[in-house]
Design an enzyme around this catalytic site. Structure first.
Site, mmCIF file in Angstrom:
data_model
loop_
_atom_site.group_PDB
_atom_site.id
_atom_site.type_symbol
_atom_site.label_atom_id
_atom_site.label_comp_id
_atom_site.label_asym_id
_atom_site.label_seq_id
_atom_site.Cartn_x
_atom_site.Cartn_y
_atom_site.Cartn_z
ATOM 1 N N HIS A 74 -8.058 1.564 1.101
ATOM 2 C CA HIS A 74 -6.645 1.176 1.059
ATOM 3 C C HIS A 74 -6.484 -0.317 0.821
ATOM 4 C CE1 HIS A 74 -6.966 -0.783 4.961
ATOM 5 N NE2 HIS A 74 -7.640 0.271 5.394
ATOM 6 N N SER A 142 -5.036 -2.044 -4.472
ATOM 7 C CA SER A 142 -4.702 -3.417 -4.114
ATOM 8 C C SER A 142 -5.947 -4.164 -3.624
ATOM 9 C CB SER A 142 -3.589 -3.410 -3.078
ATOM 10 O OG SER A 142 -3.046 -4.697 -2.896
#
Length: 318
Positions: A74, A142
């Site tokens: 993540h 990200s």
């Protein structure tokens, strides 16, 4: 104030605190139920392991012993739960692992250790070795995309393929985030309750509906993590690093898909051009109407794009 008034006031305060405590317990109970449901829908269970004195939390499904592994990383300020809706659309023939990076989710949070991208690659490596993951498909969003990129460059034999979703690390084309940071604002860190809604508005173009009890708990968790997030963000944006990120990309040999939401306000989608130019065996896909988190905003479409990419790789092998 009379004695009876004091007794009344004390009783009122006790009742109010009891009610608030009960509401909090109910709220967190509902949150736990919702997470249990989301995990069951994705076919994963929460697990953890300890290695090198650190606690790593992760989600894992049950898969055949010979199944190929997909490891999911993540982004900043997020957690392994960001992948739940995405994982629903991955075939059960894959062994799927979603990791809470250090400083996030239920993994160790330690402000005394460094969190630059190369440091985090080392922490992920410690996890993969402890978990027995020797070769896998690596997907990151990200900050997790930047970590995935460097991991693939440093450990090419471990990464069968690489999927980068709105990855950090390259900023040749400016974004709204950079403008906000220059003004002394950081919309990625939640410091007060209203910041959570502002973060959702900023990071995502197509936001999922989050019921009040769930959003309230997520807000409280984000505020509680302000200290560690400040520390990690400072590490990520400092002027001096031990690496040249664009040079790192030249060392990636894994087949790579760069997937980006066109409405990304955190990192400009045009930076996908730089990734595909630097990574030899790469291709890109830009998704209209999506912001910084494709796996949350458009989980089914993002999963399908990813699976098509992996099927193409399998066909090329044959």
């Amino acid at each position: 104030m009379s004695h009876s008034a004091q007794i009344f006031r004390a009783g009122f305060l006790i009742a109010a605190l009891t009610l608030l405590s009960a509401c909090s317990e109910i709220k967190y109970g509902l949150y736990d139920l919702a997470m249990d449901f989301e995990r069951s829908q994705a076919g994963v269970t929460p697990k953890s392991l300890e290695t090198q004195g650190r606690h790593f939390a992760y989600l894992e499904n049950q898969a055949p012993p010979d199944a190929e592994t997909i490891l999911l990383l993540h982004g900043f300020g997020a957690s392994k739960e960001n992948w739940l809706r995405f994982m629903r659309h991955l075939p059960s023939r894959y062994h799927i692992v979603a990791l809470d990076l250090l400083g996030h989710g239920d993994s160790s949070k330690d402000t005394s250790i460094p969190y630059d991208i190369d440091d985090q690659v080392g922490y992920v490596r410690a996890f993969t070795e402890a978990a027995g993951l020797s070769r896998f498909h690596l997907m990151g969003n990200s900050m997790g995309g930047a970590i995935s990129s460097m991991y693939a460059a440093e450990y090419p034999d471990s990464v069968a393929s690489l999927v980068l979703m709105d990855p950090a690390g390259v900023y040749d084309y400016s974004s709204e985030l950079e403008t906000r940071l220059q003004k002394g604002e950081n919309p990625l860190i939640v410091r007060k309750p209203e910041d959570f809604d502002a973060l959702m508005e900023f990071a995502m173009e197509d936001k999922p509906f989050i019921p009040w009890p769930i959003k309230s708990v997520l807000t409280e968790k984000a505020i509680a993590n302000t200290g560690i997030y400040d520390h990690i963000f400072a590490e990520l944006v400092r002027e001096r690093h031990r690496y040249d990120f664009k040079q790192v990309l030249l060392d990636i040999r894994s087949p790579t898909l760069v997937l980006w939401g066109k409405e990304d306000r955190v990192i400009n989608y045009r930076n996908a051009e730089v990734f595909t130019r630097q990574i030899a065996n790469s291709r890109k896909m830009i998704i209209d109407g999506v912001g910084h988190a494709p796996m949350i905003e458009a989980p089914e479409e993002t999963a399908e794009i990813t699976l098509v990419f992996m099927r193409l790789l399998e066909a090329e092998k044959d």
